[in-house]
Design a protein around this motif. Structure first.
Motif, PDB file in Angstrom:
ATOM      1  N   GLN A 169      27.019 -30.243   9.156  1.00  0.00           N
ATOM      2  CA  GLN A 169      27.591 -29.221   9.215  1.00  0.00           C
ATOM      3  C   GLN A 169      26.952 -28.427   8.815  1.00  0.00           C
ATOM      4  O   GLN A 169      25.993 -27.784   8.308  1.00  0.00           O
ATOM      5  CB  GLN A 169      29.080 -29.102   7.789  1.00  0.00           C
ATOM      6  CG  GLN A 169      28.412 -29.235   6.469  1.00  0.00           C
ATOM      7  CD  GLN A 169      29.391 -29.622   5.870  1.00  0.00           C
ATOM      8  OE1 GLN A 169      29.464 -30.853   5.022  1.00  0.00           O
ATOM      9  NE2 GLN A 169      30.365 -28.685   5.194  1.00  0.00           N
ATOM     10  N   PRO A 222      22.985 -27.148   2.413  1.00  0.00           N
ATOM     11  CA  PRO A 222      22.327 -26.062   1.929  1.00  0.00           C
ATOM     12  C   PRO A 222      20.717 -27.193   1.906  1.00  0.00           C
ATOM     13  O   PRO A 222      21.222 -28.318   2.028  1.00  0.00           O
ATOM     14  CB  PRO A 222      22.601 -26.385  -0.057  1.00  0.00           C
ATOM     15  CG  PRO A 222      23.846 -26.408   0.690  1.00  0.00           C
ATOM     16  CD  PRO A 222      24.022 -27.062   1.539  1.00  0.00           C
ATOM     17  N   THR A 257      31.248  -9.092  11.209  1.00  0.00           N
ATOM     18  CA  THR A 257      30.678  -9.352  10.434  1.00  0.00           C
ATOM     19  C   THR A 257      31.268  -9.766   8.684  1.00  0.00           C
ATOM     20  O   THR A 257      32.670 -10.063   9.073  1.00  0.00           O
ATOM     21  CB  THR A 257      29.569  -7.746   9.459  1.00  0.00           C
ATOM     22  OG1 THR A 257      29.196  -8.310   8.543  1.00  0.00           O
ATOM     23  CG2 THR A 257      31.231  -6.817   9.268  1.00  0.00           C
ATOM     24  N   PHE A 258      30.724 -10.835   8.326  1.00  0.00           N
ATOM     25  CA  PHE A 258      31.485 -11.079   7.205  1.00  0.00           C
ATOM     26  C   PHE A 258      31.856 -10.141   6.714  1.00  0.00           C
ATOM     27  O   PHE A 258      31.316  -9.036   6.465  1.00  0.00           O
ATOM     28  CB  PHE A 258      30.406 -11.899   6.113  1.00  0.00           C
ATOM     29  CG  PHE A 258      30.414 -12.896   5.666  1.00  0.00           C
ATOM     30  CD1 PHE A 258      31.823 -13.763   5.745  1.00  0.00           C
ATOM     31  CD2 PHE A 258      30.232 -13.199   4.355  1.00  0.00           C
ATOM     32  CE1 PHE A 258      32.219 -15.124   4.738  1.00  0.00           C
ATOM     33  CE2 PHE A 258      30.172 -13.586   3.209  1.00  0.00           C
ATOM     34  CZ  PHE A 258      31.891 -15.096   3.574  1.00  0.00           C
ATOM     35  N   SER A 317      21.026 -11.531   1.647  1.00  0.00           N
ATOM     36  CA  SER A 317      21.538 -12.674   0.737  1.00  0.00           C
ATOM     37  C   SER A 317      20.497 -13.706   0.734  1.00  0.00           C
ATOM     38  O   SER A 317      20.354 -14.516   1.916  1.00  0.00           O
ATOM     39  CB  SER A 317      23.267 -13.331   1.969  1.00  0.00           C
ATOM     40  OG  SER A 317      23.300 -14.296   0.720  1.00  0.00           O
ATOM     41  N   ALA A 320      23.873 -20.282  -0.743  1.00  0.00           N
ATOM     42  CA  ALA A 320      23.444 -21.583  -0.821  1.00  0.00           C
ATOM     43  C   ALA A 320      23.431 -22.043   0.703  1.00  0.00           C
ATOM     44  O   ALA A 320      22.342 -23.346   1.114  1.00  0.00           O
ATOM     45  CB  ALA A 320      24.303 -22.540  -1.207  1.00  0.00           C
ATOM     46  N   THR A 321      23.919 -20.826   1.359  1.00  0.00           N
ATOM     47  CA  THR A 321      24.120 -21.730   2.435  1.00  0.00           C
ATOM     48  C   THR A 321      23.156 -20.547   3.968  1.00  0.00           C
ATOM     49  O   THR A 321      22.661 -21.304   4.943  1.00  0.00           O
ATOM     50  CB  THR A 321      25.948 -20.884   3.479  1.00  0.00           C
ATOM     51  OG1 THR A 321      25.996 -19.828   2.979  1.00  0.00           O
ATOM     52  CG2 THR A 321      26.330 -21.987   2.874  1.00  0.00           C
TER      53      THR A 321
HETATM   54  N1  T4K Z   1      26.919 -10.484   4.578  1.00  0.00           N
HETATM   55  C1  T4K Z   1      26.834 -11.093   5.781  1.00  0.00           C
HETATM   56  C2  T4K Z   1      26.620 -10.771   6.795  1.00  0.00           C
HETATM   57  C3  T4K Z   1      27.506 -12.523   5.748  1.00  0.00           C
HETATM   58  O1  T4K Z   1      26.991 -13.226   6.145  1.00  0.00           O
HETATM   59  C4  T4K Z   1      27.407 -12.621   4.027  1.00  0.00           C
HETATM   60  C5  T4K Z   1      27.523 -13.982   3.674  1.00  0.00           C
HETATM   61  C6  T4K Z   1      27.427 -11.805   2.929  1.00  0.00           C
HETATM   62  C7  T4K Z   1      27.416 -10.440   3.654  1.00  0.00           C
HETATM   63  C8  T4K Z   1      26.933 -12.128   1.145  1.00  0.00           C
HETATM   64  O2  T4K Z   1      26.187 -12.200   0.944  1.00  0.00           O
HETATM   65  P1  T4K Z   1      26.665 -13.406  -0.504  1.00  0.00           P
HETATM   66  O3  T4K Z   1      27.302 -12.563  -1.027  1.00  0.00           O
HETATM   67  O4  T4K Z   1      27.420 -14.074  -0.221  1.00  0.00           O
HETATM   68  O5  T4K Z   1      25.272 -13.627  -0.955  1.00  0.00           O
HETATM   69  C9  T4K Z   1      29.254 -18.658   4.452  1.00  0.00           C
HETATM   70  C10 T4K Z   1      28.629 -18.499   2.849  1.00  0.00           C
HETATM   71  O6  T4K Z   1      29.742 -18.072   1.128  1.00  0.00           O
HETATM   72  C11 T4K Z   1      28.326 -16.368   2.976  1.00  0.00           C
HETATM   73  O7  T4K Z   1      27.060 -16.628   2.086  1.00  0.00           O
HETATM   74  C12 T4K Z   1      28.243 -15.971   4.038  1.00  0.00           C
HETATM   75  N2  T4K Z   1      28.077 -15.116   4.183  1.00  0.00           N
HETATM   76  C13 T4K Z   1      28.644 -17.084   5.003  1.00  0.00           C
HETATM   77  C14 T4K Z   1      27.883 -16.506   6.627  1.00  0.00           C
HETATM   78  O8  T4K Z   1      28.837 -18.144   5.163  1.00  0.00           O
HETATM   79  P2  T4K Z   1      31.544 -19.824   4.780  1.00  0.00           P
HETATM   80  O9  T4K Z   1      33.276 -19.319   4.246  1.00  0.00           O
HETATM   81  O10 T4K Z   1      31.359 -20.131   5.742  1.00  0.00           O
HETATM   82  O11 T4K Z   1      31.119 -20.680   3.182  1.00  0.00           O
HETATM   83  P3  T4K Z   1      31.344 -22.052   2.487  1.00  0.00           P
HETATM   84  O12 T4K Z   1      32.120 -21.759   1.387  1.00  0.00           O
HETATM   85  O13 T4K Z   1      32.352 -22.969   4.383  1.00  0.00           O
HETATM   86  O14 T4K Z   1      30.162 -22.946   3.741  1.00  0.00           O
HETATM   87  C15 T4K Z   1      30.019 -23.380   4.265  1.00  0.00           C
HETATM   88  C16 T4K Z   1      29.898 -24.840   4.060  1.00  0.00           C
HETATM   89  O15 T4K Z   1      28.358 -25.228   3.554  1.00  0.00           O
HETATM   90  C17 T4K Z   1      31.052 -25.713   3.909  1.00  0.00           C
HETATM   91  O16 T4K Z   1      31.576 -26.678   5.228  1.00  0.00           O
HETATM   92  C18 T4K Z   1      30.301 -26.170   2.837  1.00  0.00           C
HETATM   93  C19 T4K Z   1      28.576 -26.091   2.779  1.00  0.00           C
HETATM   94  N3  T4K Z   1      28.203 -26.002   1.620  1.00  0.00           N
HETATM   95  C20 T4K Z   1      28.728 -25.101   1.167  1.00  0.00           C
HETATM   96  C21 T4K Z   1      27.822 -24.517   0.350  1.00  0.00           C
HETATM   97  C22 T4K Z   1      28.417 -23.459  -0.835  1.00  0.00           C
HETATM   98  C23 T4K Z   1      27.688 -27.502   0.719  1.00  0.00           C
HETATM   99  O17 T4K Z   1      27.538 -28.068   1.879  1.00  0.00           O
HETATM  100  N4  T4K Z   1      27.100 -27.236  -0.333  1.00  0.00           N
HETATM  101  C24 T4K Z   1      27.325 -25.672  -0.866  1.00  0.00           C
HETATM  102  O18 T4K Z   1      26.801 -25.555  -1.935  1.00  0.00           O
HETATM  103  O19 T4K Z   1      30.726 -18.495   4.181  1.00  0.00           O
END
Ligand code: T4K
Length: 440
Positions: free
Chosen positions: A53, A57, A130-131, A226, A229-230
């Motif tokens: 996926q 991390p 963007t995010f 950022s 973890a990802t």
């Molecule tokens: N600006 C931009 C352009 C960004 O892309 C981001 C963050 C930010 C600002 C803000 O920075 P931070 O405040 O987050 O430091 C993820 C991240 O949560 C986010 O940090 C990131 N961008 C964005 C692009 O991706 P999601 O919603 O896709 O994450 P999530 O929880 O679905 O994780 C992705 C996959 O990773 C999951 O399917 C499972 C896996 N995973 C995730 C984590 C956290 C793991 O296996 N273990 C883990 O610990 O947003």
């Protein structure tokens, strides 16, 4: 392998030893034809037993991390500008080529602090592609995000559209160097200078990335990374603001710690945005492995380029040789009319192969709340954003993805595209819980 659904040259994608395909394979063999490409949605065994996926991390060196945690416990300095957080700041400043770095608890708080410290207010020009954190960081400080369209090639702010969006209320540009790619910051800098406004870069994806240029330092007033973890280099949760501006750095250092300038003196409106030692321990462990991580990402990226080079309707985003890159995000654009499948159908078919690809950053911030209600006309003004958000797919990369994984995955993508009409039909009746919510 090089095939497309409209391509007559077909090679069997894998040796057909998988149970679901045995009957079909033997019939094909009897008839002197090659076996059809394997697709889990059409009955083959999934390409991967364990889920592959986007966002898994990187855990580069467990023992180095644990020994840092032990040191922290021995020191009893757990947070508030501890030695590991300060060491990490120095390392990040060095990689970024900036005079100062202030580490933060995450990238979002880093953005909020930088926006406040730069004195942005009124209106700020920002991409919608963007995010959501980029936009929230403005609106949470009552600053109006003025969504500006992106360039179809760079996926970053289109400078011509930025110029058109400037009004007397504009106090800054918040650019995003998406995917770690070059965001045209020199041109944004010129526009900001012409209008006497600030330039902040959301460089969440861009640690270790940049264009080689004469002179040193950073082009924007500040940049925010950022370390989530990802991200390729991470601190579990974390962020970092870099700047060449001494006064801004001083202000940020106060603001990240409630504004405290002494034991009982507060000089600025601040917050608690500090990075703690446990996360800095991971940050240092991660940054130490930077070269290995970038190289593995690069090799995987090249394998993706190679494996998908002739798959109809799928284009892997190219990287400029002028740029240093972390190669973390492998970004594809899907042309559904050529591929025979939409991006969403392809992502859904991959879920059955136990692959989680992502449609970052669909549908664009302007279609998410509260912005969709606040600015309902935005979508008419953002045709490129609308189009790009509809065709981008991000593929897995990082230390948990091997080149063999990439080879297998690109073969499956090729097979899925080859069998697009059958895949599309099968998806209509599929009730598998692994399907993404948008396809159920
Ligand atoms: N600006 C931009 C352009 C960004 O892309 C981001 C963050 C930010 C600002 C803000 O920075 P931070 O405040 O987050 O430091 C993820 C991240 O949560 C986010 O940090 C990131 N961008 C964005 C692009 O991706 P999601 O919603 O896709 O994450 P999530 O929880 O679905 O994780 C992705 C996959 O990773 C999951 O399917 C499972 C896996 N995973 C995730 C984590 C956290 C793991 O296996 N273990 C883990 O610990 O947003």
């Amino acid at each position: 392998m090089v095939v497309g659904h409209d391509n007559s040259v077909l090679r069997a994608s894998q040796p057909s030893l998988l149970s679901g395909d045995l009957q079909t394979a033997s019939r094909h063999e009897r008839e002197g034809r090659e076996a059809p490409p394997e697709v889990a949605l059409l009955g083959s065994k999934p390409a991967f037993a364990e889920v592959l996926q986007v966002g898994r991390p990187n855990i580069p060196d467990r023992s180095a991390f644990l020994s840092r945690i032990n040191r922290m416990l021995d020191n009893k300095q757990l947070t508030n500008f501890g030695p590991m957080a300060l060491e990490l700041e120095n390392k990040i400043a060095e990689v970024a080529g900036a005079r100062h770095c202030v580490a933060t608890c995450n990238g979002t708080v880093g953005l909020e602090l930088a926006i406040g410290a730069l004195g942005m207010q009124g209106e700020v020009i920002v991409p919608s592609f963007t995010f959501i954190a980029t936009t929230h960081a403005l609106w949470r400080q009552n600053i109006r995000p003025v969504f500006c369209d992106v360039d179809p090639e760079t996926h970053c702010l289109d400078p011509r559209r930025v110029r058109e969006a400037i009004t007397s209320a504009t106090t800054g540009i918040l650019g995003v160097s998406l995917w770690g790619d070059y965001s045209g910051e020199e041109e944004l800098r010129s526009i900001a200078d012409e209008h006497g406004i600030k330039l902040l870069l959301d460089s969440a994806h861009s640690f270790g990335c940049g264009r080689e240029r004469a002179g040193c330092g950073i082009v924007s007033d500040a940049e925010v990374f950022s370390l989530h973890a990802t991200k390729c280099i991470h601190a579990i949760e974390g962020g970092a603001i870099v700047t060449d501006d001494d006064a801004l750095a001083k202000r940020l250092r106060l603001m990240v710690n409630f504004g405290f300038a002494g034991e009982d003196t507060v000089t600025y409106l601040g917050t608690n945005g500090k990075m703690c030692e446990a996360t800095a321990a991971m940050g240092l462990t991660s940054i130490e492995a930077k070269d290995r991580i970038f190289e593995q990402n690069r090799m995987n990226y090249l394998a993706y380029m190679d494996g998908l080079s002739n798959v109809s309707g799928i284009k892997v985003r190219a990287r400029s040789p002028q740029d240093r890159h972390n190669f973390h995000y492998v970004v594809c654009e899907i042309d559904s009319s050529t591929a025979g499948l939409t991006r969403d159908e392809l992502i859904a078919a991959l879920r059955l192969e136990n692959v989680v690809a992502r449609r970052y950053f669909f549908p664009g911030c302007h279609r998410m709340e509260p912005y969709a209600s606040l600015f309902p006309n935005s979508k008419k003004e953002l045709p490129v954003t609308e189009a790009v958000a509809g065709r981008v797919m991000v593929l897995p990369n990082g230390l948990s993805v091997s080149r063999e994984n990439v080879a297998r995955l690109t073969e499956r993508i090729s097979s899925i595209v080859y069998r697009a009409p059958e895949v599309r039909a099968a998806l209509k009746n599929c009730k598998d819980p692994r399907l993404p919510s948008f396809m159920r």
